[in-house]
Scaffold this active site. Structure first.
Site, mmCIF file in Angstrom:
data_model
loop_
_atom_site.group_PDB
_atom_site.id
_atom_site.type_symbol
_atom_site.label_atom_id
_atom_site.label_comp_id
_atom_site.label_asym_id
_atom_site.label_seq_id
_atom_site.Cartn_x
_atom_site.Cartn_y
_atom_site.Cartn_z
ATOM 1 N N LEU A 78 0.862 -1.326 -0.122
ATOM 2 C CA LEU A 78 -0.141 -0.291 -0.088
ATOM 3 C C LEU A 78 0.870 1.287 0.005
ATOM 4 O O LEU A 78 0.473 2.323 -0.650
ATOM 5 C CB LEU A 78 -0.944 0.019 1.207
ATOM 6 C CG LEU A 78 -2.100 -0.622 1.064
ATOM 7 C CD1 LEU A 78 -2.855 -0.646 2.391
ATOM 8 C CD2 LEU A 78 -3.063 -0.455 0.014
ATOM 9 N N CYS A 79 1.944 1.213 0.538
ATOM 10 C CA CYS A 79 2.769 2.407 0.795
ATOM 11 C C CYS A 79 3.549 2.765 -0.528
ATOM 12 O O CYS A 79 3.601 3.988 -0.965
ATOM 13 C CB CYS A 79 3.958 2.208 1.781
ATOM 14 S SG CYS A 79 4.756 0.760 2.073
ATOM 15 N N THR A 80 3.678 1.691 -1.351
ATOM 16 C CA THR A 80 4.023 1.939 -2.753
ATOM 17 C C THR A 80 3.136 2.963 -3.571
ATOM 18 O O THR A 80 3.446 3.594 -4.446
ATOM 19 C CB THR A 80 4.624 0.768 -3.490
ATOM 20 O OG1 THR A 80 5.515 0.290 -2.706
ATOM 21 C CG2 THR A 80 5.072 0.928 -4.897
#
Ligand SMILES: [Zn+2]
Lengths: 449, 183
Positions: A210-212
Site C-alpha cells: 500500500l505504501c508504494t
C-alpha cells in the site's frame, strides 16, 4: 426424413466410439446402442460458467451427444465479451449469459435441451448439484472453484475401511485459461486430488504494498490500485466499491489517469483499469477452444467409459511454441474436504467433554486440548477465553444432541497431537457414527444419512 | 460410469424414504483453517479479540490493541478482520477502525503491513498478523508511509511527532485533521 439423415451423420463418429469394443477403453465400458441412448437421454451435465470457456463447453458437449444440459452463470453480456464468447451478438449486450448461451446452442444443435440458471452458484440448494451426473467447470475464480469443490465433495461417502463409495463420487472436469496458458483436469473426489488438495497450483494474486501505491507509484497498475484501494475510500466514506458497476469503474479510471499524469506514468486505459481491478488476464479465444475441447472429451470419457481418462492434470502453454504436459498429482490423504477422516463410533450418550477426552487416547489421533466444530457451529473452543466461555456450557451435553441427532456426520477438531514425544498442532476431520440409538437398527445406519 | 449413476439414483430413492438427512454445505477449507488459527491464539495482554456476530461467525472479528509502551502508550485501537473462504491462500482484509495519527496507517484505516499484502504466505496465521499490528504501535516507521505528513514529522522531528500523537489520542486537531479521543 431430412432430419433423420442429419441425425445419423451427426452421430456417426460418436457411434464409432460408443458402439464398438476397443483396447484402450476405461473400466466397465459396455459398448452398444443402450450406451448411446443413455448418454443422450439419461445423463445430465451441469456447466458452470457461460463465459469464454462456458460457451465453448456448451457447444462441445452438445456436439458430443449430450442432450440434457444445464448452465449456471450470474453475469450479463458485456461488449468486451463479444470477441471470444462466440454465442453472443451485439444485440445481446445486457442480457444474462446463461440464457443467451442456452438459446443459441439449442437453435444450432437439434435435439439438445439446455436449461439456463441466471444466478449465483451459492444461490442454489446443495441438492441441486446432486442431480447432475457430472459437473463441467468453466470458471475464472478460485473462490467459485473452491465452493463447487466443497459441494461436490460433500456428497462423497466412505466405507468403514476408508475406501470411497464409488456411487457417491460426483465427478468434475475443470478448465481454466489465462491468456496463452490453460489447464484441464479431472476431479473424482476420493480418487484423484480435489481442488483443495492442490490449491497451491493457483498462484496468489499479485498484491502491491500500500505504501508504494501511496508514495512511490512506478507503473500504470500502481496508479489504478491507488485509485481503487486508497482514493475510493477517501472520497466515498462508507460506500463500498462494486467492480461490476461501470460508474464505479469509470471513477477509478479517471482518478488513476490523474495520478498517472501527476507522476508522468504512461499506459492507464479503461480496459487496463478493469483488468487490474478485477484481476483479469486477457483471454484468447483459441486457448479457450483447446481447453474446452479437452474438458468436453474427458466428460464424454468419464461418463461412457469409451476410453481411459486424463490422469489427472493437463497443462497447455501456447506462449512460446506449444507445450502440453499431463501431471498425475496425488491427493492429500488428510485433505479436510475430500479425505475420509478418522472414523469414530460413539454411544449416543457420550457428552462433548467425554468425546474430547476420548480423542486424547484414540490411537489414530492422540489429540489433546481439542476444539470441536460441526457444520459451521463451534461446539467447543479451547481459546481465546471469550469463545471458551461462550462454548463451555456445551461440554456437559451429549454430542449426539449437539449434532442435531443425526446418526453419522463429519466434525472437525483442532488440537495438539503427540507423536513420538513430539507435539504438533493439527486440524483433523472425523467421521462420527452413533450407536445405541433407540429405534434405529444397524441397517439404517449403514445406508447412510 | 452410467451404471454407477443408476445405482446412486436407486439409493437416493431409498434414502429419501428412510428419512435421510439431506447433505448440507460443509464448512469451507478457509473456515476450518481459521478455526484452527483462532483456537490456537496466544495473545499478549495488550491485545483482545471479539466476535461481534457470535461464536459461529469467526470470519468477521475485531481486535483491540492497547500499546503498553512507546508513542501510543495508553491508547486503544480497534481493527476489523474480514477473512475470505479461500484463506489462507488469501490474507485477511484488515482495517483500523480507530482514526489514528500514524505513519503506516492512513486516515481511512488502511494499514501498510507487508504480511497483509505483498509478503503474505499461507504458513502465516492470525496470531502473526496481530503481533505485526501490535508492532506497528511500538515501532512506527517512516519508511513505509501511508500518512505522508505523519511519516515526515516522525523522520524530521520525533519530539513533535510524540506531541502530535498525544494530541490526537487525547482528542483534537493535528493540522487540519480532527481525531476523536481514544485513550
Ligand atoms: Zn482434497
Amino acid at each position: 426424413m431430412a432430419g433423420s439423415v442429419v441425425q445419423s451423420s451427426r452421430s456417426r463418429d460418436l457411434d464409432k466410439l460408443l458402439l464398438r469394443p476397443g483396447n484402450l477403453i476405461g473400466a466397465n465400458f459396455e459398448p452398444g446402442s443402450q450406451l448411446r441412448d443413455d448418454l443422450q437421454q439419461y445423463v445430465k451435465v451441469l456447466v458452470i460458467g457461460a463465459g469464454g470457456l462456458g460457451c465453448e463447453l456448451l457447444k462441445d458437449l452438445a456436439l458430443s451427444g449430450f442432450r440434457n444440459l444445464e448452465v449456471i452463470d450470474m453475469d450479463r453480456i458485456e461488449v468486451t465479451n463479444l470477441n471470444r464468447q462466440f454465442l453472443f451478438r451485439l444485440e445481446d449486450v445486457g442480457k444474462p449469459k446463461a440464457e443467451v448461451a442456452a438459446k443459441r446452442v439449442m437453435e444450432r444443435v437439434s435435439g439438445v435441451n439446455i436449461l439456463p440458471h441466471f444466478c449465483r452458484i451459492e444461490d442454489k440448494e446443495i441438492e441441486f448439484y446432486n442431480d447432475f451426473h457430472i459437473i463441467a467447470l468453466g470458471l475464472d475464480s478460485i473462490e467459485a472453484r473452491s465452493y463447487i469443490n466443497s459441494v461436490a465433495c460433500s456428497f462423497l461417502e466412505y466405507d468403514s475401511d476408508d475406501n470411497p463409495l464409488e456411487e457417491t463420487i460426483k465427478p468434475m472436469v475443470d478448465g481454466g485459461t489465462e491468456g496463452f496458458k490453460g489447464h484441464a483436469r479431472v476431479i473424482l473426489p476420493g480418487v484423484t486430488p480435489c481442488f483443495e488438495c492442490t490449491i497451491w497450483l493457483f498462484p496468489p494474486q499479485v498484491k502491491f504494498p500500500l505504501c508504494t501505491l501511496a508514495e512511490t507509484p512506478r507503473t500504470a497498475a500502481h496508479c489504478i490500485e491507488y485509485a481503487h484501494l486508497i482514493k475510493w475510500d477517501e472520497v466515498h466514506s462508507g460506500k463500498s466499491f462494486d467492480p461490476d458497476d461501470s460508474e464505479h469503474m469509470k471513477w477509478v479510471y479517471s482518478e488513476a489517469l490523474k495520478r498517472a499524469e501527476l507522476f508522468g506514468i504512461p499506459g492507464v486505459t479503461y480496459s487496463l483499469t478493469q483488468g487490474v481491478v478485477k484481476n483479469i488476464i486477457p483471454a484468447i479465444a483459441s486457448t479457450n477452444a483447446i481447453i474446452s475441447a479437452a474438458c468436453a472429451l474427458e466428460t464424454l470419457k468419464i461418463v461412457s467409459g469409451c476410453s481411459k481418462t486424463l490422469s489427472n492434470y493437463l497443462t497447455y502453454n501456447g506462449a512460446e511454441g506449444l507445450h502440453t504436459k499431463v501431471t498425475e498429482f496425488v491427493k492429500d490423504k488428510d485433505c479436510l474436504v475430500c479425505g475420509p477422516g478418522v472414523l469414530i463410533e460413539l454411544d449416543s450418550s457420550i457428552t462433548l467433554q467425554k468425546f474430547i477426552d476420548l480423542l486424547e487416547d484414540h490411537p489414530k489421533l492422540l489429540l489433546s486440548k481439542a476444539s470441536v466444530t460441526h457444520r459451521g457451529k463451534n461446539l467447543y473452543m479451547q481459546a481465546p477465553p471469550v469463545l471458551e466461555e461462550m462454548t463451555r456450557s456445551n461440554l456437559g451435553v451429549p454430542l449426539f444432541d449437539l449434532m442435531g441427532k443425526v446418526l453419522k456426520d463429519v466434525v472437525h477438531v483442532t488440537g495438539v497431537a503427540s507423536k513420538n514425544d513430539k507435539k504438533t498442532s493439527c486440524l483433523r476431520k472425523l467421521r462420527v457414527a452413533f450407536k445405541g440409538v433407540d429405534g434405529v437398527t444397524d441397517m439404517d445406519t449403514a445406508s447412510g444419512a | 460410469m452410467i451404471k454407477l449413476f443408476k445405482v446412486k439414483e436407486k439409493q437416493r430413492e431409498i434414502a429419501a424414504n428412510a428419512n435421510g438427512v439431506p447433505p448440507v454445505k460443509k464448512q469451507s477449507a478457509g473456515e476450518l483453517r481459521l478455526q484452527k488459527d483462532i483456537s490456537e491464539l496466544n495473545l499478549p495482554k495488550t491485545c483482545n479479540i471479539s466476535f461481534p456476530n457470535g461464536k459461529d461467525d469467526l470470519m468477521n472479528f475485531e481486535v483491540t490493541i492497547h500499546p503498553d509502551e512507546g508513542y501510543y502508550l495508553g491508547g486503544t485501537f480497534l481493527f476489523s478482520f474480514q477473512v475470505s473462504p479461500v484463506y489462507p491462500h488469501e490474507p485477511p482484509k484488515v482495517k483500523c477502525k480507530t482514526k489514528v495519527y500514524h505513519p503506516n496507517i492512513d486516515l481511512e484505516g488502511n494499514v501498510c503491513l507487508n504480511i497483509l499484502r505483498e509478503d503474505w504466505k499461507p504458513v502465516l496465521n492470525i496470531n502473526t498478523i496481530i503481533y505485526g499490528l501490535f508492532h506497528l504501535f511500538t515501532q512506527p516507521n517512516h519508511e513505509d508511509p501511508l500518512n505522508h505528513d505523519a511519516a515526515a514529522v516522525l523522520r524530521d522531528n520525533p519530539k513533535m511527532f510524540e506531541f502530535n500523537v498525544r494530541r490526537a489520542m487525547a482528542g483534537g486537531y493535528v493540522g487540519q485533521t480532527y481525531f476523536t479521543r481514544c485513550m
